[in-house]
Design a protein around this motif. Structure first.
Motif, short mmCIF file in Angstrom:
data_model
loop_
_atom_site.label_atom_id
_atom_site.label_comp_id
_atom_site.label_asym_id
_atom_site.label_seq_id
_atom_site.Cartn_x
_atom_site.Cartn_y
_atom_site.Cartn_z
N ALA A 40 28.07 -19.20 -17.75
CA ALA A 40 28.46 -20.61 -17.82
C ALA A 40 29.97 -20.72 -17.97
CB ALA A 40 27.76 -21.30 -18.98
N ASP A 41 30.58 -21.65 -17.26
CA ASP A 41 32.03 -21.82 -17.35
C ASP A 41 32.40 -22.52 -18.65
OD1 ASP A 41 31.32 -24.56 -16.50
OD2 ASP A 41 33.47 -24.77 -16.20
N VAL A 46 29.08 -25.40 -14.48
CA VAL A 46 28.51 -24.54 -13.45
C VAL A 46 28.22 -23.16 -14.01
CG1 VAL A 46 29.67 -25.73 -11.54
CG2 VAL A 46 30.79 -23.78 -12.66
N LEU A 47 27.43 -22.40 -13.25
CA LEU A 47 27.19 -20.99 -13.52
C LEU A 47 28.00 -20.18 -12.52
CD1 LEU A 47 23.34 -21.09 -14.08
CD2 LEU A 47 25.03 -20.49 -15.82
N LEU A 63 27.05 -22.06 -9.14
CA LEU A 63 25.79 -22.80 -9.10
C LEU A 63 25.81 -23.92 -10.12
CD1 LEU A 63 23.31 -19.77 -9.02
CD2 LEU A 63 24.20 -21.05 -7.07
N SER A 64 25.24 -25.05 -9.75
CA SER A 64 25.19 -26.19 -10.66
C SER A 64 24.27 -25.87 -11.85
CB SER A 64 24.67 -27.43 -9.93
OG SER A 64 24.40 -28.47 -10.85
N ARG A 148 34.15 -16.73 -16.24
CA ARG A 148 33.76 -18.04 -16.77
C ARG A 148 34.69 -19.17 -16.32
NH1 ARG A 148 33.05 -14.96 -21.80
NH2 ARG A 148 30.82 -14.71 -22.19
N ARG A 149 35.72 -18.87 -15.55
CA ARG A 149 36.77 -19.86 -15.29
C ARG A 149 36.64 -20.49 -13.91
NH1 ARG A 149 41.78 -17.42 -18.74
NH2 ARG A 149 40.42 -16.51 -20.31
N VAL A 150 36.50 -21.81 -13.91
CA VAL A 150 36.58 -22.56 -12.67
C VAL A 150 38.04 -22.79 -12.32
CG1 VAL A 150 36.03 -24.76 -11.55
CG2 VAL A 150 34.36 -23.67 -13.06
N ASN A 151 38.84 -23.04 -13.33
CA ASN A 151 40.28 -23.23 -13.18
C ASN A 151 41.01 -22.32 -14.16
OD1 ASN A 151 40.05 -25.56 -11.33
ND2 ASN A 151 39.22 -26.59 -13.15
N ARG A 152 42.31 -22.27 -14.01
CA ARG A 152 43.11 -21.51 -14.95
C ARG A 152 43.23 -22.27 -16.27
NH1 ARG A 152 49.22 -18.99 -14.02
NH2 ARG A 152 49.43 -18.13 -16.14
#
Length: 391
Positions: A40-41, A46-47, A63-64, A148-152
């Motif tokens: 999980a982020d 999201v996963l 993944l949502s 775990r990172r979607v963004n920085r």
């Protein structure tokens, strides 16, 4: 050897960055044709798949958490089977959770004839074992944190997330769930807890200012409180020593708002020190109310402040909410303050959710109220009190 024994030997001897590869190798002789780990982020949206040496997933591979089989396994905390079309196989989605801390989901593909209830039970234990090994491995590798990172993360947020004990915790007397927003740019808000056989100590802090300065201030406050707590002294003295540490460093120019509590596990008796802006709310028998305390000075505002303990009683079935001013004082684009009524409605609306998922749900509701571009910190911590059952 059994499946579980093979896996335990493989992951305990694996290099920290190679847990998934070692797990894949251990499960292959038992029929597994695919083994994937999703984490999980930070924002719990999201996963993210753990892939490659870098651990950095591609954005289109996420993944949502809300409308996928993997997301349903994460949300329900139960194993979920999904038949694979035309391949006579089943994907088993298994929660990876450690003492209430929801890390992610392990997906194992097995032939249909090997997907027995006994095998699923063993795989559930495998996922739990993997969770423990991930927490140990994170001391020596960044792979799982990167995944775990979607963004920085901003530097301030990096410091705050590293300071946290976890985002959830369960024991027989209580269950805790907490979340910080904006997850990738948080700076001053934080929470901390520690439990032993007799008591649970919990602190919610809010360092003044923005960015790296707020994060540095909160880091000093949390570590000062931990240092005092580990010396075995009461929470009033913990606050006093942290106050002295902050004042010595900043001479009153910067300070930290703190709400500090200690729960006696055997009786539910609670001690509290209110030194600033975080609020405590309680839901008991469908009634939601704020628990008032005598306001005391934030930590570090003046030299040698004296702190007093206040007391109240927690009863089995109570749900407590700790919220920062970024929640109850949030302002909409029209200038409307979120306020106590809206917060009480959000607390009631999440009454059927487990503690681990409540903070994210409350913060999502808050996001519909406040300006979408707001960067103000917001913290929600939910504590369900079960009490100790005596024979």
């Amino acid at each position: 050897m059994t499946l579980l024994a093979d896996v335990e030997r493989a992951v305990r001897t694996a290099a920290p960055h190679a847990l998934v590869d070692s797990l894949r190798g251990a499960l292959a002789p038992h029929g597994a044709t695919s083994v994937l780990l999703y984490l999980a982020d930070y924002g719990l949206t999201v996963l993210q798949p753990v892939t490659g040496v870098s651990g950095a997933p591609h954005p289109d591979e996420a993944l949502s958490l809300h409308n996928t089989p993997e997301g349903r396994a994460f949300g329900s905390q139960e194993a979920h089977g999904e038949e694979v079309r035309h391949k006579d196989a089943v994907d088993h989605h298994l929660p990876v959770t450690v003492r209430g801390e929801r890390l992610g989901v392990l997906t194992v593909r097995l032939p249909g004839d090997r997907s027995t209830p006994g095998t699923v039970e063993e795989l559930t234990q495998v996922a739990e074992l993997l969770g423990h090994e991930i927490l140990v491995a994170e001391r020596d590798t960044d792979l799982y944190r990167r995944a775990r990172r979607v963004n920085r993360l901003t530097l301030a947020a990096e410091m705050q997330w590293e300071l946290l004990p976890a985002r959830a915790c369960t024991a027989r007397e209580y269950a805790i769930g907490a979340q910080l927003e904006p997850a990738y740019a948080i700076h001053g808000d934080n929470f901390d807890w520690s439990s032993d056989g007799d008591q649970l100590t919990l602190a919610v802090t809010n360092g003044m200012g923005e960015g790296i300065q707020a994060s540095l201030l909160t880091n000093l406050a949390v570590n000062a409180l931990r240092n005092a707590r580990r010396a075995g002294i009461g929470i009033a003295d913990q606050a006093a020593l942290a106050d002295q540490a902050l004042y010595e460093q900043h001479r009153g120019a910067s300070y930290v708002s703190t709400l500090l509590l200690r729960f006696e596990l055997a009786t539910g008796a609670v001690e509290a020190v209110d030194a600033g802006s975080p609020q405590l709310w309680r839901r008991r028998d469908r009634t939601v109310e704020r628990i008032p305390f005598d306001a005391q000075l934030p930590l570090g505002m003046f030299e040698e402040s004296d702190y007093r303990v206040q007391r109240f009683q927690a009863l089995p079935g109570d749900r407590f909410f700790f919220v920062s001013d970024g929640v109850y004082a949030a302002v909409s684009p029209q200038g409307e303050i979120y306020g106590e009524r809206a917060l009480a409605r959000a607390i009631n609306a999440t009454s059927l959710l487990p503690a681990a998922t409540v903070p994210r749900a409350v913060l999502q509701e808050l996001a519909t109220h406040r300006d979408a571009e707001s960067t103000d910190d917001a913290l929600v911590l939910c504590l369900d009190w079960f009490g100790r059952q005596h024979d």
